[in-house]
Design a protein around this motif. Structure first.
Motif, PDB file in Angstrom:
ATOM      1  N   SER A  15       0.840  -1.206   0.000  1.00 47.68           N
ATOM      2  CA  SER A  15       0.000   0.000   0.000  1.00 47.68           C
ATOM      3  C   SER A  15       0.870   1.249   0.000  1.00 47.68           C
ATOM      4  CB  SER A  15      -0.906   0.024   1.237  1.00 47.68           C
ATOM      5  OG  SER A  15      -1.893  -0.980   1.155  1.00 47.68           O
ATOM      6  N   THR A  32      -5.394  -1.677   1.968  1.00 49.56           N
ATOM      7  CA  THR A  32      -5.970  -1.733   0.625  1.00 49.56           C
ATOM      8  C   THR A  32      -6.642  -3.084   0.427  1.00 49.56           C
ATOM      9  OG1 THR A  32      -4.102  -0.405  -0.141  1.00 49.56           O
ATOM     10  CG2 THR A  32      -5.510  -1.411  -1.835  1.00 49.56           C
ATOM     11  N   LEU A  55      -9.678   1.525   0.029  1.00 49.10           N
ATOM     12  CA  LEU A  55      -8.344   1.933   0.474  1.00 49.10           C
ATOM     13  C   LEU A  55      -8.532   2.911   1.620  1.00 49.10           C
ATOM     14  CD1 LEU A  55      -5.256   2.523   0.298  1.00 49.10           C
ATOM     15  CD2 LEU A  55      -5.759   4.097  -1.559  1.00 49.10           C
ATOM     16  N   ILE A 114      -9.485  -1.929  -7.135  1.00 46.94           N
ATOM     17  CA  ILE A 114      -9.455  -1.743  -5.680  1.00 46.94           C
ATOM     18  C   ILE A 114     -10.864  -1.466  -5.171  1.00 46.94           C
ATOM     19  CG2 ILE A 114      -8.726  -0.102  -3.899  1.00 46.94           C
ATOM     20  CD1 ILE A 114      -6.036   0.057  -5.215  1.00 46.94           C
TER      21      ILE A 114
END
Lengths: 714, 714
Positions: free
Chosen positions: A497, A704, A683, A680
Motif C-alpha cells: 500500500s 488496501t 483503500l 481496488i
C-alpha cells in the motif's frame, strides 16, 4: 450515445401508435388525442387490427403494414405482447420506441425476466427504447405528445425548462404544480423502468437542446452514476443549471425505492458529495425543486454570497437574515454610502441597515420601493437582493409596476418573496420574468441555490485549465493486483500500500518489515529511535484493538522486547492469523489525524472520502465524499465542509496544520483511485498525519482491499 | 398578574376612542368602523374635541366628559399627546388602554424617554397598557376590534386559535395567510413596544381563555423569558399547545431585532433549549407556524414517533420517508397482519410496505383509499398517518368524502398532503376538521411538531409528581457571596466551589489546599498517591494553558518538586497574580470528560449547560441548555440531544459511562443554579469526569464567578 438516435425519439417526423384506441380516456387512446389536439406536425399511424380508420386516420393492422417511414413507436399493449411488438418495430426499421406498458420489473421475478427480453430485443434490433412502465414524454417545442399522463391535458406551453423524472405519478404532480406557477416546461420526460435509456441518457439529450436553459430532475436511484456526472459536466460547460430532487436517503426511503422502481438507491452521502462537486443543485423536495427552477430561470448568477434584504416589515427581515446565515449566506453590513442614501428615502421608523425595513410607507410613496431596492442592489457587498412584502391586494398593480422597473435595470439577482400575494400580482411578475416565491424563507433558500451553482461553476472553470495530472500507474496497479490474486490474497501488505501511495506522491512514514527481533532492531537503527512496531498481518486490520502495536520504542533492548510482545498479542487476538512480520516505523509526532479513503461506489465508481480522525469519523461521521479524480478546488471544498474543519486551524494550543499538504495528498489518492478503478474495492489511509504548517502530511498506516474479480469494472 | 385587569382590556364592556376620526381609512378612524361593522356589543365613546357626534354616536371633547364607566381606551393620538391622555384616562378610572401611536422607543433616545414616561403614567394610574406602537388587537369571540390593522377587514370568524405577535406588519401578513387557509383566529394581538404589558402577559391571558385551544406566537426578543416559561407551564397544564416562531437567531438577525423593536434577542441556543424543555414548539418560519397550528387544531396527539405513509405515488412516499427519518420520526415496518390485509386491497404494482403505495387505482376503486388508510391507522406501530395525493381536480369530491369517513373513525392523527389541490377540496377538508397541507415535506414536518409536543407533555406529566427537591442552600450561598465581596473577590476558590457543589450532592475530587511544599506532601500522603497538583489563583482560570498543573505525581520527593514547578510556571504566566497556594488532588482516571455549566441568561435567568469535553465543546459547540432547575426528564433529554452522546455509551474500546450519575449531577447543579439566581453569574464544572458504569461522576475542577452586585436579580 449518438444524438441522432435520440433525435428520432424526441423529434420524430412520424409516429406509430401501437394499440391505439378510439377511447380517448384510455391510456391507449390519450396520445392520439394529445397529438391531434396540440397540433403535432408529423404523420401519425394508428396501429390496431380492430380498426381500419381511427379518428379519421387510416389505421394499420401491424407496423409492417405502414407504407411510410416511422421514427417513433408508442407502445400501449399488454405486457405479454410488447417484446414481439418491439421486435417487429425494429424489423420495420423504426429507430425509437416509448413503451407505456406495465407488468415488467416492477411486479417481480417474471416481470424482470420479461424486461430483460425486451431490452435484448431493442438492443438486437438497434432500437432505442424509453420505458417500459413509463408515462412517456412531451416535447412541447415540437408538439410531440408521446404520453398518456394528465400532464398532456391543458395548455402545452413551450418553454426553456426540461424535466426528467423517474417517478411517473409524482412527476406528474410536480409538472402540474409547475404549470400552476406558470413555469414553462419544454420537456416532461418519465424514464420508467429504464430497460434501455436511463435517466442520464434522457437528461443528456434534453439539456443539450439549445431551446432549454434550465434542467430539473427527480431521481430515486441511478444504475450508472458516472453517466450523470458526465451529463453534469456538459451542463456546466453549457452553463445550464441542473436542479435535482434525489430521494431514497434514509433506510426507510431506500427500502421503498427498492420496491418501487427496482433501482438501487446509493449512499446519500456520496450523492450529496458528487452533486456538490458537479454543480448539481439538490432540492430537498418538490416545492424547493420548483422554487429553484424559477430562480434559475429568472435570475442571473450572483458573484458572491452577500444578500441584501429589503422588506416592508422588520419581522420578516429578521427571519430572512436568520435563515440566510443559517444556510451559509452572508447578510453584509451595507456600505456607509449606501446607508446614507437609504436614510434619505426611508422613514425614520424604518431601518437603513441590512435587513432594510422600508415600512408600509412604500404604498403611499411609490418611489420609495424603487429607489431603496435600486440603492441596495448597487451596494458593492450585495450580490443578490430579496424584496419581501405581504398581501397588498389593493396595491398589486403599483407594486408590480415598481418591481418591473427595478428588475429591468438590475444586473444582480432580484427575488420577490410575496406572502399571501394576490393571484394577479403573481402572474404579472412571472410574465415580467421576475422570480416570485410565496414566502420569506423560500426566497432565501432559492438564493442559496443560485450561490451554490455559481460557486460550482466558478470552481469548474478554474479547474478546467489545470488538467489533473494523469496518474500513469494503472499498469503497476494491475500487475500488483495480479500478483496478490495469484497468492490468494485480497488485502495488500502495508508495504505494498505504501508503495502505491508513494508512487502517486503521498509521503509515507519510513518503515521496514522485520521477521525477527534482530531484524527489527536493525531496522530501528536505520530509521532512528524512537520507533513504532506494528504487527503486519492481513487478518488483523485494527491493530490498536488487537493491542498489536507499540509506540515510542527507544533503544535496542526495548525493540527486541516490543517485537515479542506485539507478536504474542497478535497471536492471542487471532490465533489463526497469517503473520508476515512486524513493521518497524519512524515515530511521526505533532500531526493532526486525518482519514483519507477510497471506496468503489456502485453508482459512481471510485469515490474519495476525507474525515478527521478519532471521534470525528467514528462518532460524528463527519466525512465528505467526491468522485475521483479531484481537482484542487474539489479537494479544498471537501475539507472545508467538514464540521470539524476548524481543528486543522489549530485548537487547544496546537499549531495550524499543513492544509496545502493535505490537499495534495487528497488529490494524489484520488488519482490513484481513478487509476485503480475496478481493481481496488477499498483503500484507507488511516491515519494520515497532517503536520504543522509547512511540514507536510505523512501516511502512517494504510489498508488496501482488492475488488472481487469481475466486479466494479472501470 | 390579575386576570381581572386584563379582562377589562380584552373584554371591555365599553370603549373610549381617543382621537377618533370620521375618516375610516385613517388609523384613527378604523377601529370605530371595525367595531360598528363587526357588531361590538358594548358602548362606544368617541373622544375628539372637533366633533359633537361621530358616525351617529355622541362624541366627547375629553375622557372626563364621558358620562358612563369606561373599560378600555384606544389611543390614536400623536406621540406628544399620549402621556397626558393616558394620565387623564387613569384619573377617569379607566383600567386599560391600547396605544397605537408610534414615535416612542423605536425612533431613538427621545422616544425612549417618552416611552418611560408613558409606562410610569400607566403604572402610577393603575392602568394596564398595550403598546405603544402597536396595531392593537382583535378578540373576535366578543367582537372587540381594538385595532387599525388590515386584519380587521374582511370576515372576523371567531375560532379556537390565539395569536400574539411582536411584529405588527409581519403579524398581519401571517394573520392574512391564516385566513386564506381558513384557520379561525379568535385573538390577534400585537404587543408593540411593550412599555407595560409584554408578550408573555398578553399570551398568558389568551391561552387561559377556555375558548382557545391552540396558541401561536411570533417573537423577536423577550424582556423577561421566565414569564414566558411560566405561561408555557400553564399551557402544558391546560393541554394547549404553544407554537412560536422566534427570530433573531443569527448575528445579522439580532442586529436587526435591536434596531427594530428595541428588545434584546437572547442567545438562540438557550431559546431552543428552554422551548424544548417547556413544550413550546418552535416554527422555523411563518409557513411552518401555520402548518403546525393547523395540525394541532385538527389532530389528537400521537402516542409515539411511528408514521404510516400512504400515497398514490411511490416517489412521494420515498420523499416523505426520507424527511421523516431525517427529523427523528420513525417509518416503521408494518405488522405482518397489516401487510397481509393491505395486499388484499392494493393492486400488485403498488406497495404494501410503509410507505404504502396504493397507486392511482383509488380513483377507479373508491373503497381502496378508505380501507388502506384504515388498515394503516390500525397498525400498532403507527402513531400518525399521512395520506399524500396530487391534483385530482375531477375527483376531489370523491376523495374528500372518503377522507371524511376515515377521519371520523380515526383515533390517531391523520394528515393529508395534497399537492396542487383544487380549492374546493381544500375548503371541504378544512371544514371537516381535517388537517390538509400543500406538500409532502410540510405534512411530515407537522407530524414532527405533534410528536415533539406530545413528548414534552408526557415528560412534564412524569416530572410533575417528582417535585425537584429544594436545594435549601440559598442562605449558605448568600453568606459565601457576602464574604467574597467583602474581600473584593468575584471568583470563588476551588475549595469554595467544591464546597457548594458537595452541599448540593455533586461528588468532588478529594483535594487539599497547600501553602508550602511540605503541606503539599502531607496532603498527598493523606489523599494517597498518585495525586495532581494545580495552582490555586483567582487570576489563573485556565491552568493547562498556564502549565500550572502536574498530573500523576507519585512519591514525596516528586510532590515537593511539583509544588515548586507549578508555582514557578504560574508566576511566569501571570507575575501579578495573587496565588492562594497549590491544590493537591486525588487522580481520577477512566472518566469521560463532560462540561457542566451555569449561566445567568438575561432572558431566562439561571440556565444549565451540558456538553462533552474537548473538541465537542471547543470546536463543535455541541452543547445543550435548559432553564434551572431541571427535572430528571429534562436532564436526560439534554444529554440525549448532544450530537456526541454516543461517546457516553463507550467508543474506541472504552466502557460505557455512568450516565445516571451524570444525570444526578446535572440535576444537582441545576438546584444550585436555581438557589444561586442573582448571586452567581457563571459556574463551570470542567471537567466533570463520568466514570465507567456504576462508579459515579466526579467534579475535578470548578470555577464560580459571582454576579456583579445589582445585576440578575432572582
Amino acid at each position: 450515445m449518438s444524438r441522432a438516435a435520440l433525435d428520432r425519439l424526441f423529434r420524430p417526423r412520424s409516429i406509430a401508435l401501437l394499440g391505439a384506441s378510439e377511447d380517448f380516456v384510455k391510456i391507449s387512446g390519450r396520445p392520439l388525442k394529445f397529438l391531434l389536439d396540440k397540433g403535432y406536425g408529423g404523420k401519425i399511424f394508428p396501429v390496431n387490427p380492430k380498426y381500419t380508420t381511427l379518428a379519421g386516420l387510416p389505421c394499420y393492422p401491424n407496423v409492417a403494414a405502414i407504407p411510410e417511414p416511422v421514427d417513433l413507436a408508442i407502445v400501449a399493449l399488454p405486457a405479454a405482447a410488447v417484446v414481439d411488438a418491439v421486435t417487429q418495430c425494429a424489423a420495420r426499421g423504426i429507430p425509437a420506441a416509448v413503451v407505456f406498458s406495465s407488468g415488467f420489473g416492477e411486479v417481480g421475478e417474471d416481470g424482470r425476466r420479461l424486461e430483460l427480453q425486451l431490452a435484448e430485443a431493442a438492443r438486437r434490433g438497434g432500437l432505442r427504447l424509453c420505458g417500459p412502465n413509463t408515462l412517456g414524454f412531451m416535447n412541447t417545442f415540437d408538439r410531440v405528445m408521446a404520453t398518456f399522463s394528465q400532464a398532456g391535458e391543458g395548455e402545452a406551453s413551450e418553454g426553456p425548462v426540461a424535466f426528467v423524472t423517474q417517478s411517473g405519478a409524482f412527476g406528474t404532480a410536480i409538472f402540474a404544480l409547475a404549470r400552476q406557477r406558470g413555469l414553462p416546461f419544454g420537456y416532461f420526460v418519465n424514464s420508467g423502468n429504464e430497460a434501455d435509456l436511463d435517466f442520464a441518457d434522457l437528461l443528456d439529450y434534453v439539456v443539450a437542446d439549445p431551446r432549454v436553459r434550465v434542467a430539473a430532475g427527480y431521481i430515486e436511484g441511478l444504475k450508472d452514476g458516472r453517466k450523470l456526472l458526465a451529463v453534469s459536466e456538459r451542463a456546466l460547460e453549457l452553463g445550464k443549471p441542473l436542479v435535482v430532487a434525489k430521494v431514497g436517503r434514509s433506510s426507510a426511503g431506500a427500502r421503498a425505492a427498492l420496491s418501487h422502481t427496482g433501482s438501487l438507491a446509493g449512499s446519500d452521502r456520496v450523492y450529496s458529495g458528487v452533486f456538490r462537486q458537479k454543480g448539481i443543485v439538490r432540492a430537498a423536495h418538490d416545492e424547493e425543486l420548483l422554487d429553484l427552477v424559477s430562480a434559475f430561470l429568472h435570475c442571473p448568477l450572483p458573484e458572491g454570497r452577500g444578500v441584501g434584504i429589503v422588506t416592508q416589515s422588520g419581522g420578516a427581515g429578521v427571519l430572512m437574515a436568520d435563515r440566510a446565515e443559517e444556510i451559509g449566506l452572508v447578510v453584509p453590513e451595507l456600505a456607509e454610502e449606501t446607508k446614507e442614501r437609504l436614510r434619505k428615502v426611508i422613514p425614520a421608523f424604518g431601518s437603513a441597515k441590512n435587513p432594510v425595513d422600508i415600512t408600509a410607507q412604500f404604498i403611499a410613496d411609490p418611489g420609495l420601493l424603487r429607489s431603496s431596492l435600486e440603492i441596495v442592489l448597487q451596494d458593492p457587498h450585495v450580490d443578490a437582493a430579496i424584496f419581501y412584502l405581504g398581501l397588498m391586494e389593493r396595491f398589486a398593480d403599483q407594486v408590480v409596476a415598481n418591481l418591473r422597473e427595478v428588475h429591468a435595470g438590475a444586473k444582480k439577482p432580484l427575488l420577490v418573496a410575496w406572502a399571501g400575494a394576490p393571484e394577479a400580482g403573481l402572474r404579472a411578475l412571472g410574465q415580467s420574468g421576475i422570480c416570485v416565491l410565496p414566502s420569506a424563507a423560500r426566497a432565501v433558500n432559492a438564493v442559496r441555490g443560485l450561490v451554490e451553482y455559481a460557486e460550482a461553476r466558478s470552481r469548474w472553470k478554474q479547474s478546467r485549465g489545470a488538467e489533473s495530472r494523469p496518474g500513469g500507474g494503472r499498469e503497476q496497479i494491475q500487475s500488483l493486483v495480479r500478483a496478490c490474486r495469484s497468492e490468494g490474497r485480497r488485502v495488500l501488505t502495508t508495504g505494498e500500500s505504501f508503495g502505491l501511495l508513494s508512487r502517486y506522491g503521498v509521503r509515507v512514514a519510513r518503515s521496514r518489515l522485520s521477521r525477527t527481533p534482530a531484524e527489527a532492531a536493525q531496522a530501528a537503527e536505520e530509521i532512528g529511535y524512537p520507533v513504532a512496531l506494528k504487527i503486519e498481518s492481513p487478518a488483523i486490520r485494527h491493530k490498536t484493538e488487537a493491542k498489536a502495536l507499540r509506540l515510542d520504542v527507544a533503544g535496542r533492548q526495548e525493540v527486541l522486547r516490543a517485537f515479542q510482545e506485539v507478536v504474542t498479542e497478535a497471536r492471542r487476538h487471532a490465533p489463526e492469523a497469517d503473520i508476515h512480520g512486524v513493521l518497524v516505523q519512524e515515530m511521526v509526532r505533532d500531526g493532526t489525524e486525518v482519514v483519507v479513503g477510497v471506496h468503489h461506489d456502485p453508482q459512481f465508481g471510485p469515490v474519495v472520502m476525507v474525515g478527521l480522525g478519532g471521534i470525528f469519523v467514528e462518532v460524528l461521521e463527519d466525512v465528505s465524499f467526491r468522485a475521483a479524480p479531484l481537482s484542487r478546488e474539489d479537494a479544498e471544498q471537501m475539507v472545508a465542509e467538514l464540521r470539524g474543519a476548524r481543528v486543522l486551524e489549530g485548537v487547544r494550543g496546537r499549531p495550524p496544520a499543513d492544509v496545502p499538504s493535505l490537499i495534495e495528498a487528497l488529490m494524489a489518492v484520488s488519482r490513484l483511485a481513478a487509476d485503480a478503478a475496478g481493481e481496488i474495492a477499498e483503500l484507507d489511509v488511516n491515519p494520515l498525519l497532517v503536520l504543522p504548517g509547512g511540514r507536510g502530511a505523512v501516511a502512517v498506516d494504510a489498508l488496501t482491499v482488492l475488488a472481487e474479480p469481475g466486479t466494479g469494472s472501470p
